[in-house]
Design a protein around this motif. Structure first.
Motif, PDB file in Angstrom:
ATOM      1  N   ALA A   1       0.823  -1.195   0.028  1.00  0.00           N
ATOM      2  CA  ALA A   1      -0.002   0.032  -0.054  1.00  0.00           C
ATOM      3  C   ALA A   1       0.788   1.405  -0.143  1.00  0.00           C
ATOM      4  CB  ALA A   1      -0.890  -0.100   1.429  1.00  0.00           C
ATOM      5  N   LEU A   2       2.062   1.394   0.666  1.00  0.00           N
ATOM      6  CA  LEU A   2       2.839   2.405   0.671  1.00  0.00           C
ATOM      7  C   LEU A   2       3.922   2.347  -0.130  1.00  0.00           C
ATOM      8  CD1 LEU A   2       2.598   3.127   4.686  1.00  0.00           C
ATOM      9  CD2 LEU A   2       1.340   4.399   3.108  1.00  0.00           C
ATOM     10  N   GLN A   3       4.172   1.426  -0.837  1.00  0.00           N
ATOM     11  CA  GLN A   3       5.128   1.598  -2.027  1.00  0.00           C
ATOM     12  C   GLN A   3       4.924   2.598  -2.731  1.00  0.00           C
ATOM     13  OE1 GLN A   3       8.645  -0.554  -2.448  1.00  0.00           O
ATOM     14  NE2 GLN A   3       6.874  -1.389  -1.277  1.00  0.00           N
ATOM     15  N   PRO A   4       4.004   3.310  -3.204  1.00  0.00           N
ATOM     16  CA  PRO A   4       3.742   4.757  -3.871  1.00  0.00           C
ATOM     17  C   PRO A   4       4.687   5.657  -3.046  1.00  0.00           C
ATOM     18  CG  PRO A   4       1.601   3.596  -4.020  1.00  0.00           C
ATOM     19  CD  PRO A   4       2.362   2.838  -3.059  1.00  0.00           C
ATOM     20  N   VAL A   5       4.486   5.761  -1.838  1.00  0.00           N
ATOM     21  CA  VAL A   5       5.228   6.669  -0.954  1.00  0.00           C
ATOM     22  C   VAL A   5       6.706   6.671  -1.338  1.00  0.00           C
ATOM     23  CG1 VAL A   5       5.850   7.627   1.277  1.00  0.00           C
ATOM     24  CG2 VAL A   5       3.373   7.086   0.542  1.00  0.00           C
TER      25      VAL A   5
ATOM     26  N   TRP B   1       7.456  -0.632 -15.098  1.00  0.00           N
ATOM     27  CA  TRP B   1       7.005  -2.068 -14.250  1.00  0.00           C
ATOM     28  C   TRP B   1       5.559  -2.017 -14.366  1.00  0.00           C
ATOM     29  CZ3 TRP B   1       9.647  -5.933 -12.482  1.00  0.00           C
ATOM     30  CH2 TRP B   1      10.963  -5.961 -12.365  1.00  0.00           C
ATOM     31  N   ARG B   2       5.033  -1.069 -14.973  1.00  0.00           N
ATOM     32  CA  ARG B   2       3.306  -1.074 -15.206  1.00  0.00           C
ATOM     33  C   ARG B   2       3.136  -1.733 -16.499  1.00  0.00           C
ATOM     34  NH1 ARG B   2       3.149   4.257 -14.212  1.00  0.00           N
ATOM     35  NH2 ARG B   2       1.448   4.635 -15.914  1.00  0.00           N
TER      36      ARG B   2
ATOM     37  N   GLU C   1      -8.151   0.153  -6.377  1.00  0.00           N
ATOM     38  CA  GLU C   1      -8.045   1.300  -7.166  1.00  0.00           C
ATOM     39  C   GLU C   1      -7.113   2.502  -6.609  1.00  0.00           C
ATOM     40  OE1 GLU C   1     -10.731  -0.700  -6.675  1.00  0.00           O
ATOM     41  OE2 GLU C   1     -10.768  -1.377  -8.750  1.00  0.00           O
ATOM     42  N   THR C   2      -7.566   2.668  -5.321  1.00  0.00           N
ATOM     43  CA  THR C   2      -6.786   3.528  -4.599  1.00  0.00           C
ATOM     44  C   THR C   2      -5.183   3.351  -4.650  1.00  0.00           C
ATOM     45  OG1 THR C   2      -8.626   4.405  -3.384  1.00  0.00           O
ATOM     46  CG2 THR C   2      -6.347   5.132  -2.436  1.00  0.00           C
ATOM     47  N   ARG C   3      -4.886   2.327  -4.271  1.00  0.00           N
ATOM     48  CA  ARG C   3      -3.379   1.635  -4.303  1.00  0.00           C
ATOM     49  C   ARG C   3      -2.876   2.104  -5.606  1.00  0.00           C
ATOM     50  NH1 ARG C   3      -5.977  -2.275  -0.635  1.00  0.00           N
ATOM     51  NH2 ARG C   3      -6.003  -3.696  -2.413  1.00  0.00           N
ATOM     52  N   GLN C   4      -3.703   1.377  -6.607  1.00  0.00           N
ATOM     53  CA  GLN C   4      -2.922   1.277  -7.953  1.00  0.00           C
ATOM     54  C   GLN C   4      -2.795   2.826  -8.521  1.00  0.00           C
ATOM     55  OE1 GLN C   4      -1.677  -0.855  -9.813  1.00  0.00           O
ATOM     56  NE2 GLN C   4      -1.431   0.068 -11.648  1.00  0.00           N
ATOM     57  N   GLY C   5      -4.262   3.719  -8.270  1.00  0.00           N
ATOM     58  CA  GLY C   5      -3.861   5.140  -8.423  1.00  0.00           C
ATOM     59  C   GLY C   5      -2.838   5.757  -7.975  1.00  0.00           C
ATOM     60  N   LEU C   6      -2.266   5.512  -6.692  1.00  0.00           N
ATOM     61  CA  LEU C   6      -1.240   5.986  -6.198  1.00  0.00           C
ATOM     62  C   LEU C   6      -0.075   5.879  -7.004  1.00  0.00           C
ATOM     63  CD1 LEU C   6      -2.354   6.071  -2.462  1.00  0.00           C
ATOM     64  CD2 LEU C   6      -1.952   8.033  -3.899  1.00  0.00           C
ATOM     65  N   ARG C   7       0.155   4.396  -7.145  1.00  0.00           N
ATOM     66  CA  ARG C   7       1.290   3.744  -7.829  1.00  0.00           C
ATOM     67  C   ARG C   7       1.435   4.564  -9.064  1.00  0.00           C
ATOM     68  NH1 ARG C   7       1.722  -1.729 -11.288  1.00  0.00           N
ATOM     69  NH2 ARG C   7       3.965  -1.903 -11.387  1.00  0.00           N
ATOM     70  N   VAL C   8       0.338   4.744  -9.979  1.00  0.00           N
ATOM     71  CA  VAL C   8       0.674   5.588 -11.253  1.00  0.00           C
ATOM     72  C   VAL C   8       1.070   6.895 -10.902  1.00  0.00           C
ATOM     73  CG1 VAL C   8      -0.786   6.290 -13.144  1.00  0.00           C
ATOM     74  CG2 VAL C   8      -0.963   3.933 -12.243  1.00  0.00           C
ATOM     75  N   ALA C   9       0.300   7.607 -10.017  1.00  0.00           N
ATOM     76  CA  ALA C   9       0.670   8.998  -9.582  1.00  0.00           C
ATOM     77  C   ALA C   9       1.972   9.056  -9.405  1.00  0.00           C
ATOM     78  CB  ALA C   9      -0.349   9.492  -8.497  1.00  0.00           C
TER      79      ALA C   9
END
Length: 448
Positions: free
Chosen positions: A200-204, A230-231, A361-369
């Protein structure tokens, strides 16, 4: 990339696959910190990528470290492909990136000392050679055609397969560099909670470390192009593992996922046997086309586990995989972040409370962002900059609870979260400013 695994006997029943992971469980007193980082070598005269052979080459660097500092060489056929010493390894990525896989260490002060020692050895060997190494998440100018291929059978197989299952796989192999953190767990439940927080926090982490805004000589419209790659690499073996957040998650559920990931190879007698696209489930039944009638060993299973690449990966420990490589300080800050979050129960609970209400969707959205906008991104009403500040508060509290003065290693991340400026933002500003649209200065600016 991982080196071949060894020491595993025959697999006699399905339960051994989950048991293999469970054998990684350790009491908290025995938890350790492992870091891995990759870096691009280049020739200082013309900024071209470092070849494998020659007086100024990958081979020369490896042999220099071996002979001057007492490392044991690792060979594939007659080619030196790595080094080992005191629980640490130096190895090669497909395009000649030099990787240090550090020893399991007690604290982050040891992590910094290990990195400083490694860089000192590299500098001693490369002095006068016309060779340097840079810390960027993606090669800023080199094309795929310019990249050398290291003499490793695993990479020859993967190059072919990557070209067939995704559009950016060979970019990942040859033109990216990451920094990774490996941490322990105490039980199956502890593994699950740490994996969920890590995913969950990998996008951070991606946002704080964003350091790959250029490709083939120009901006690529992403702060972390490495994360973008990676996507679109191989959906079967990458991603945010939504199943990990479902009820019933544990060792066996993770095993089920890994079993469904197509194989790359089987390693036998120093050679990689092509098993591209074949099924480990068939292997368990003795029906693998690459080795008809033969059943796998636990070493084969360990090898197969290294061919899945989610944002956080479980083996006998958990690997956090979402960050671009950067400066020495950044490469120490990353393990500081994850140790602070995961190695103190209060911090782990607080981190889980922060993310447990998010959907996929939130976790994936943060990854993209995070890959596109860095720390300035957001998704589903969650903004990465204030989130990062809160996560750093939790991590700092976790580190302070350890009482080792390790929280100082978070300072560089505090600066990013406060300013909203990632390393990528700084390089872009210089490219558009005093560098006048040239990337020639970035090699010296990012030399490690």
């Amino acid at each position: 990339m991982s080196i071949p695994q060894s020491g595993g006997g025959p697999i006699e029943h399905f339960g051994q696959l989950a048991e293999y992971m469970a054998k990684g469980e350790k009491p908290a007193a025995d938890w350790r910190i492992g870091t891995e980082h990759e870096k691009f070598g280049f020739l200082t005269a013309d900024h071209s990528p470092l070849p494998y052979d020659g007086p100024a080459s990958v081979r020369a660097v490896l042999e220099g470290i071996q002979h001057r500092f007492g490392w044991e060489p690792i060979y594939e056929q007659d080619a030196i492909i790595g080094l080992t010493k005191d629980g640490a390894n130096v190895s090669l990525e497909p395009g000649g990136q030099l990787e240090l896989s550090g020893a399991p260490l007690v604290d982050l002060n040891g992590t910094r000392a290990e990195l400083e020692s490694h860089f000192a050895e590299v500098h001693a060997v490369t002095e006068g050679m016309g060779v340097a190494f840079m810390g960027l998440g993606a090669a800023p100018e080199w094309t795929h055609a310019q990249m050398p291929m290291m003499p490793k059978g695993r990479y020859r197989l993967m190059t072919d397969y990557m070209g067939r299952v995704g559009t950016l796989g060979t970019q990942m192999m040859y033109r990216t560099c990451t920094v990774q953190v490996n941490l322990d767990f105490g039980s199956e439940a502890d593994m699950v909670k740490k994996l969920r927080v890590s995913l969950a926090l990998q996008p951070v982490a991606t946002a704080l470390c964003a350091n790959s805004p250029f490709l083939e000589g120009k901006p690529n419209d992403h702060k972390s192009w490495r994360s973008r790659i990676w996507r679109d690499l191989d959906a079967a073996r990458t991603g945010m593992l939504p199943f990990a957040f479902e009820e019933g998650m544990g060792y066996e559920r993770y095993v089920d996922w890994v079993l469904d990931v197509p194989m790359y190879f089987v390693y036998r007698d120093g050679k990689y046997i092509n098993a591209l696209g074949q099924s480990f489930r068939d292997f368990l039944k003795g029906e693998l086309p690459a080795l008809p009638g033969e059943k796998p060993t636990l070493s084969d299973w360990a090898d197969h586990m290294t061919t899945v690449f989610p944002e956080a990966r479980v083996k006998k420990f958990i690997e956090m995989r979402g960050a671009d490589v950067g400066s020495l300080e950044q490469n120490v800050a990353l393990p500081a972040l994850w140790v602070g979050l995961l190695y103190d129960q209060g911090a782990l609970d607080a981190a889980w409370d922060l993310v447990k209400g998010w959907d996929h969707e939130t976790r994936q959205g943060l990854r993209v962002a995070a890959s596109v906008e860095g720390i300035q991104g957001g998704a589903s009403g969650v903004q990465l900059q204030p989130l990062a500040a809160r996560v750093l508060d939790i991590a700092e509290a976790g580190l302070k609870a350890r009482g080792l003065g390790e929280e100082r290693h978070l300072d560089i991340f505090r600066e990013v979260a406060a300013s909203g400026q990632t390393p990528a933002d700084r390089w872009l500003a210089r490219y558009r400013g005093d560098w006048n649209g040239s990337l020639a200065p970035i090699y010296a600016a990012t030399t490690l």
